[in-house]
Structures are given as C-alpha cells and as structure tokens.
Motif scaffolding. Structure first.
Motif, short mmCIF file in Angstrom:
data_model
loop_
_atom_site.label_atom_id
_atom_site.label_comp_id
_atom_site.label_asym_id
_atom_site.label_seq_id
_atom_site.Cartn_x
_atom_site.Cartn_y
_atom_site.Cartn_z
N GLY A 24 22.33 70.39 21.71
CA GLY A 24 21.18 69.51 21.52
C GLY A 24 21.52 68.07 21.86
N ALA A 25 22.69 67.62 21.43
CA ALA A 25 23.13 66.26 21.75
C ALA A 25 23.38 66.11 23.24
N PHE A 26 23.94 67.16 23.86
CA PHE A 26 24.15 67.11 25.30
C PHE A 26 22.83 66.97 26.04
N LEU A 27 21.84 67.77 25.67
CA LEU A 27 20.54 67.70 26.32
C LEU A 27 19.88 66.34 26.12
N GLU A 28 20.03 65.78 24.94
CA GLU A 28 19.46 64.47 24.67
C GLU A 28 20.11 63.40 25.55
N ARG A 29 21.46 63.45 25.65
CA ARG A 29 22.16 62.51 26.53
C ARG A 29 21.75 62.70 27.98
N TYR A 30 21.65 63.96 28.41
CA TYR A 30 21.26 64.27 29.79
C TYR A 30 19.87 63.72 30.09
N ARG A 31 18.93 63.96 29.21
CA ARG A 31 17.57 63.49 29.43
C ARG A 31 17.47 61.97 29.45
N SER A 32 18.23 61.31 28.59
CA SER A 32 18.18 59.85 28.58
C SER A 32 18.81 59.28 29.85
N GLN A 33 19.90 59.89 30.32
CA GLN A 33 20.52 59.44 31.57
C GLN A 33 19.61 59.70 32.76
N LEU A 34 18.93 60.84 32.75
CA LEU A 34 18.00 61.16 33.83
C LEU A 34 16.85 60.16 33.85
N ALA A 35 16.34 59.81 32.69
CA ALA A 35 15.26 58.83 32.61
C ALA A 35 15.72 57.46 33.13
N ALA A 36 16.95 57.08 32.78
CA ALA A 36 17.48 55.79 33.24
C ALA A 36 17.65 55.78 34.76
N LEU A 37 18.18 56.88 35.32
CA LEU A 37 18.35 56.96 36.77
C LEU A 37 17.00 56.96 37.48
N THR A 38 16.05 57.70 36.94
CA THR A 38 14.73 57.76 37.55
C THR A 38 14.06 56.40 37.55
N ALA A 39 14.16 55.70 36.44
CA ALA A 39 13.55 54.37 36.35
C ALA A 39 14.23 53.40 37.33
N GLU A 40 15.54 53.53 37.46
CA GLU A 40 16.28 52.64 38.35
C GLU A 40 15.92 52.90 39.82
N ARG A 41 15.70 54.14 40.16
CA ARG A 41 15.45 54.54 41.56
C ARG A 41 13.98 54.76 41.88
N GLN A 42 13.09 54.47 40.96
CA GLN A 42 11.66 54.76 41.17
C GLN A 42 11.09 54.11 42.43
N PRO A 43 11.38 52.84 42.72
CA PRO A 43 10.85 52.25 43.96
C PRO A 43 11.31 53.00 45.21
N GLU A 44 12.56 53.42 45.22
CA GLU A 44 13.08 54.17 46.36
C GLU A 44 12.41 55.54 46.46
N LEU A 45 12.20 56.20 45.32
CA LEU A 45 11.52 57.49 45.32
C LEU A 45 10.08 57.36 45.82
N ASP A 46 9.40 56.30 45.41
CA ASP A 46 8.03 56.08 45.86
C ASP A 46 7.98 55.85 47.37
N ALA A 47 8.91 55.06 47.89
CA ALA A 47 8.94 54.79 49.33
C ALA A 47 9.21 56.06 50.11
N LEU A 48 10.14 56.89 49.64
CA LEU A 48 10.44 58.15 50.32
C LEU A 48 9.25 59.11 50.26
N SER A 49 8.54 59.12 49.15
CA SER A 49 7.35 59.97 49.03
C SER A 49 6.28 59.55 50.03
N ARG A 50 6.08 58.24 50.17
CA ARG A 50 5.10 57.75 51.14
C ARG A 50 5.53 58.11 52.57
#
Length: 91
Positions: A24-50
């Motif tokens: 459970g702690a592993f999943l919580e850490r994983y999800r928080s790290q994934l959210a941080a990476l996604t937030a950091e890379r969101q502009p790049e993800l949006d540009a690639l989607s376009r």
C-alpha cells in the motif's frame, strides 16, 4: 531527473525473512511520483498530443486523396493477364 524529484532515487530497503514491504505504501509513493512527473511534463504531453492529432489528420487527407487516384488507376490497369492466364508457364 532525480535531482528534480528526490523520491526517484533508488531505495535501499532490503528484506530477507522478515516482514515484506508494505504494498500500500509502495502504491501510494508510486502514484504520488507519477502525479509529480505528469504535472512536470504536462506542457510537453499536450504539445505531443496536438502534433499527433495534426499528423493523423494529414494521413487521413493523404489517404483520401490517394484512394481516389488509386480507384481511377485500377480501372486503367485492369488488363487481361499475359499468356492466357490459365496457369500456363512461359518457357
């Protein structure tokens, strides 16, 4: 990347016959790290989607244009087969 998100550094928690790490702690850490990476890379993800959407539209237009040309060329290329077309081989 690990300098930006310290949680990505390798964890040195080993166990042998003791208590297994809490999944459970592993999943919580994983999800928080994934959210941080996604937030950091969101502009790049949006540009690639376009960019992908533009490329898909260009491919669809290309196929539409060339499908019409292929239909008309198939009519021109519909010629009888050589050598009778009855499975005879040329010697």
């Amino acid at each position: 990347m690990t300098a930006l998100i310290p949680g990505l550094l390798p964890r040195r928690t080993h166990y042998r016959r003791g208590k297994a790490p809490d999944s459970g702690a592993f999943l919580e850490r994983y999800r928080s790290q994934l959210a941080a990476l996604t937030a950091e890379r969101q502009p790049e993800l949006d540009a690639l989607s376009r960019k992908l959407a533009r490329q898909e539209q260009a491919i669809a237009r290309f196929l539409d244009r060339h499908a019409e040309a292929a239909d008309s060329s198939e009519q021109v290329l519909a010629v009888p087969p050589l050598f009778g077309g009855h499975g005879q081989r040329c010697r």
